[in-house]
Design a protein around this motif. Structure first.
Motif, short mmCIF file in Angstrom:
data_model
loop_
_atom_site.label_atom_id
_atom_site.label_comp_id
_atom_site.label_asym_id
_atom_site.label_seq_id
_atom_site.Cartn_x
_atom_site.Cartn_y
_atom_site.Cartn_z
N UNK A 59 0.84 -1.21 0.00
CA UNK A 59 0.00 0.00 0.00
C UNK A 59 0.87 1.25 0.00
N UNK A 60 1.97 1.22 0.72
CA UNK A 60 2.90 2.36 0.75
C UNK A 60 3.55 2.59 -0.60
N UNK A 61 3.69 1.54 -1.39
CA UNK A 61 4.32 1.66 -2.70
C UNK A 61 3.43 2.39 -3.70
N UNK A 62 2.17 2.54 -3.37
CA UNK A 62 1.25 3.24 -4.26
C UNK A 62 1.03 2.48 -5.55
N UNK A 63 1.07 3.20 -6.65
CA UNK A 63 0.76 2.61 -7.95
C UNK A 63 1.69 1.45 -8.32
N UNK A 64 2.95 1.53 -7.89
CA UNK A 64 3.90 0.46 -8.26
C UNK A 64 3.63 -0.85 -7.54
N UNK A 65 2.83 -0.83 -6.48
CA UNK A 65 2.48 -2.07 -5.80
C UNK A 65 1.04 -2.49 -6.00
N UNK A 66 0.28 -1.68 -6.75
CA UNK A 66 -1.16 -1.93 -6.90
C UNK A 66 -1.46 -3.27 -7.57
N UNK A 67 -0.69 -3.64 -8.57
CA UNK A 67 -0.97 -4.90 -9.26
C UNK A 67 -0.78 -6.10 -8.33
#
Length: 75
Positions: A59-67
Protein backbone atom coordinates in the motif's frame (compact mmCIF):
# COMPACT_ATOMS: atom_id res chain seq x y z
CA UNK A 1 -6.21 -12.32 2.18
CA UNK A 2 -3.64 -14.07 0.05
CA UNK A 3 -4.00 -17.81 -0.46
CA UNK A 4 -1.26 -19.76 1.35
CA UNK A 5 0.09 -21.34 -1.83
CA UNK A 6 0.52 -17.88 -3.33
CA UNK A 7 2.51 -16.37 -0.47
CA UNK A 8 5.88 -17.63 -1.78
CA UNK A 9 5.20 -16.07 -5.18
CA UNK A 10 4.06 -12.81 -3.59
CA UNK A 11 7.15 -12.51 -1.41
CA UNK A 12 9.53 -13.29 -4.25
CA UNK A 13 7.82 -10.88 -6.65
CA UNK A 14 7.74 -8.08 -4.08
CA UNK A 15 11.33 -8.59 -2.97
CA UNK A 16 12.60 -8.60 -6.55
CA UNK A 17 10.55 -5.52 -7.41
CA UNK A 18 12.12 -3.69 -4.46
CA UNK A 19 15.54 -5.00 -5.51
CA UNK A 20 16.25 -6.34 -2.03
CA UNK A 21 18.14 -9.43 -0.97
CA UNK A 22 16.35 -11.90 1.29
CA UNK A 23 18.39 -10.50 4.18
CA UNK A 24 17.46 -6.90 3.39
CA UNK A 25 13.79 -7.81 2.94
CA UNK A 26 13.81 -9.69 6.25
CA UNK A 27 15.28 -6.67 8.05
CA UNK A 28 12.64 -4.42 6.48
CA UNK A 29 9.86 -6.67 7.80
CA UNK A 30 11.48 -7.30 11.17
CA UNK A 31 11.96 -11.03 10.62
CA UNK A 32 15.07 -13.14 10.12
CA UNK A 33 16.75 -14.10 6.86
CA UNK A 34 15.96 -17.82 7.36
CA UNK A 35 12.29 -16.91 7.75
CA UNK A 36 12.15 -15.17 4.37
CA UNK A 37 14.12 -18.03 2.84
CA UNK A 38 11.63 -20.59 4.18
CA UNK A 39 8.70 -18.50 2.87
CA UNK A 40 10.14 -18.29 -0.64
CA UNK A 41 11.02 -21.98 -0.69
CA UNK A 42 7.53 -22.95 0.50
CA UNK A 43 8.82 -24.57 3.68
CA UNK A 44 6.81 -22.16 5.84
CA UNK A 45 3.96 -19.71 5.42
CA UNK A 46 3.97 -16.12 6.65
CA UNK A 47 1.93 -15.42 9.75
CA UNK A 48 -1.16 -13.26 9.53
CA UNK A 49 0.86 -10.41 11.08
CA UNK A 50 3.63 -10.81 8.49
CA UNK A 51 1.07 -10.76 5.68
CA UNK A 52 -0.43 -7.58 7.13
CA UNK A 53 3.04 -6.00 7.09
CA UNK A 54 3.56 -7.09 3.49
CA UNK A 55 0.18 -5.68 2.52
CA UNK A 56 1.05 -2.41 4.25
CA UNK A 57 4.30 -2.25 2.34
CA UNK A 58 2.45 -2.75 -0.94
CA UNK A 59 0.00 0.00 0.00
CA UNK A 60 2.90 2.36 0.75
CA UNK A 61 4.32 1.66 -2.70
CA UNK A 62 1.25 3.24 -4.26
CA UNK A 63 0.76 2.61 -7.95
CA UNK A 64 3.90 0.46 -8.26
CA UNK A 65 2.48 -2.07 -5.80
CA UNK A 66 -1.16 -1.93 -6.90
CA UNK A 67 -0.97 -4.90 -9.26
CA UNK A 68 0.43 -7.14 -6.52
CA UNK A 69 -2.23 -5.93 -4.07
CA UNK A 70 -4.91 -6.80 -6.59
CA UNK A 71 -3.35 -10.14 -7.51
CA UNK A 72 -2.72 -11.43 -4.00
CA UNK A 73 -5.07 -9.59 -1.66
CA UNK A 74 -8.34 -9.04 -3.51
CA UNK A 75 -11.13 -11.36 -2.48
Amino acid sequence: MTRPQDSADLILELRQRLELTQEQFAAHLGVTFPTVNRWENRRAKPSRLALQSIRGLLEQMGESGQDLLTKYFSS
